[in-house]
Motif scaffolding. Sequence first.
Motif, short mmCIF file in Angstrom:
data_model
loop_
_atom_site.label_atom_id
_atom_site.label_comp_id
_atom_site.label_asym_id
_atom_site.label_seq_id
_atom_site.Cartn_x
_atom_site.Cartn_y
_atom_site.Cartn_z
N LEU A 22 22.75 31.01 -49.10
CA LEU A 22 24.02 31.73 -49.23
C LEU A 22 24.97 31.01 -50.19
O LEU A 22 24.90 29.78 -50.32
CB LEU A 22 24.69 31.86 -47.85
N LEU A 62 22.62 39.81 -42.96
CA LEU A 62 22.02 39.23 -44.16
C LEU A 62 20.65 38.66 -43.79
O LEU A 62 20.41 38.33 -42.62
CB LEU A 62 22.91 38.12 -44.71
N PHE A 94 25.07 40.12 -51.89
CA PHE A 94 23.89 39.63 -51.16
C PHE A 94 22.73 40.58 -51.40
O PHE A 94 22.91 41.80 -51.35
CB PHE A 94 24.18 39.56 -49.65
#
Length: 438
Positions: free
Chosen positions: A320, A292, A228
């Motif tokens: 995502l 995130l 990420f």
Amino acid sequence: MKIYNTKNVSEYDVIVLGGGASGLFLGASLNLNGKAGLIIEASPILGKKILASGGGRCNFTHAGSIKDFIHCYHSLSSKAESFVRSPLYKFNNLKTRNFFESIGVLSYSQDDGRIFPSSNKSISVRNALIKKCELNSWTFSLNTRIVKIENNKNNNYSWLLKSDDGGYFATKNLVISAGSPAWKYDDYSNQIFDDLKNLGVKIVNPLPALTPINIKSFNLKSLSGISFENASLSLINSDTKKSIYKNSGDILITETGFSGPLALNSSWFINKLKSEYFLKQECKDFELIIELTEDSFLHEFDFHGVNLSLSNAIKFYSSLPERYIRFICGDFSDQKASSVPLKKIHTIINNMYKASYSSSLINNSSFENAMSALGGVSLEEINNKTFQCKSLKGLYVIGEALDISGDSGGYNFQFMWSSAMSASLCLAQDFARILIRD
Ligand SMILES: Cc1cc2nc3c(=O)[nH]c(=O)nc-3n(C[C@H](O)[C@H](O)[C@H](O)COP(=O)(O)OP(=O)(O)OC[C@H]3O[C@@H](n4cnc5c(N)ncnc54)[C@H](O)[C@@H]3O)c2cc1C
């Protein structure tokens, strides 16, 4: 006074103890001009960590303003920022690239600022340094492990080193570039720390740095390989609920926990909090929180109007990865979004953007898989203009043997080169002064 049989002793003007990154760079930047200089290395291979670095490509510095480098170093004994300023400004990343270019190593910068040799081979960096050392008239003693350092102030060659095969080396100037216990498979540097301690030099117990963060019975194991961008990592004191650390960057899920720049760069602080040596002074227990970047409107979205499975609906509105979304949705993944209670959807979305682990779930890191270490020679002992020990004449300490560690991205090597260059300039001045005096 220690008496030794001079027949068994080889005498030098300068000895560099450790043929790794910083030791080789010192040799490459200091032309001996008739002085006798020796680089001693315990292993049969010079610059082992250079060879292993950057996945075999050697990320030897970072692009951008040197001003931004200052905040990328950490220390247990002192303020790293004020210590690194002088060497980094004296020999910055631009000078580093020019120096390497002058010895035949052209380089390029990646989008993320990491600088690599154009060959993409760390061996080209290592070999160029060795070649330049030879041109500067340095000799090498490989397979030579130093097991004892003594200081004989009454002798002109005031530093006496004993090797594991019983040989002795005497020198007027001793440069310690013996590294740290990081990446431990054949570490010898702890021996050197013990000897320096006996000579009155303050040593801070080393701790692993740039390690992955390993979690016991890791719940995201099956998502290994997913990364990420621009996540945030914070540590919260479990008693006071106050934030004690915050950092951001890219993070990678592994089979055992987290890696990638964000995890690696934050590991030194976690390792410090978990270490017995620091007796958990700063806090007894803490919580690790990874967040995130949120796809903000997802929370407000009315899932009841959507004729898609929950995972597909989230995927539609989120950046995502699908594998990750399906995992977090679990049993609800293929259920129609409109049939899942809104409260449940919100819990799933929260879990998707935020993971937390108590400190008891975090495994202690070992030196085995550390790329760097904090601790070693205390910064208070060292003059940061010359890298000489303040209390012992003719003793220099450079590189990772010092209580300093940089972030991932080429910052460690930059400190190796900059600290070696500062010591090298001081030695060159000293040699020139002696030449004029003689
Ligand atoms: C896998 C890996 C990848 C890395 N990648 C990067 C990267 O891409 N970019 C970056 O900036 N940093 C990277 N690093 C960190 C970087 O390699 C180190 O910061 C750097 O090599 C430290 O240099 P040094 O000269 O202080 O110590 P070292 O390079 O460790 O050298 C010390 C030398 O001293 C010798 N020695 C120790 N004790 C004795 C003794 N008693 N007698 C004789 N010899 C002795 C050792 O054998 C060793 O060769 C990486 C580290 C690892 C482990």
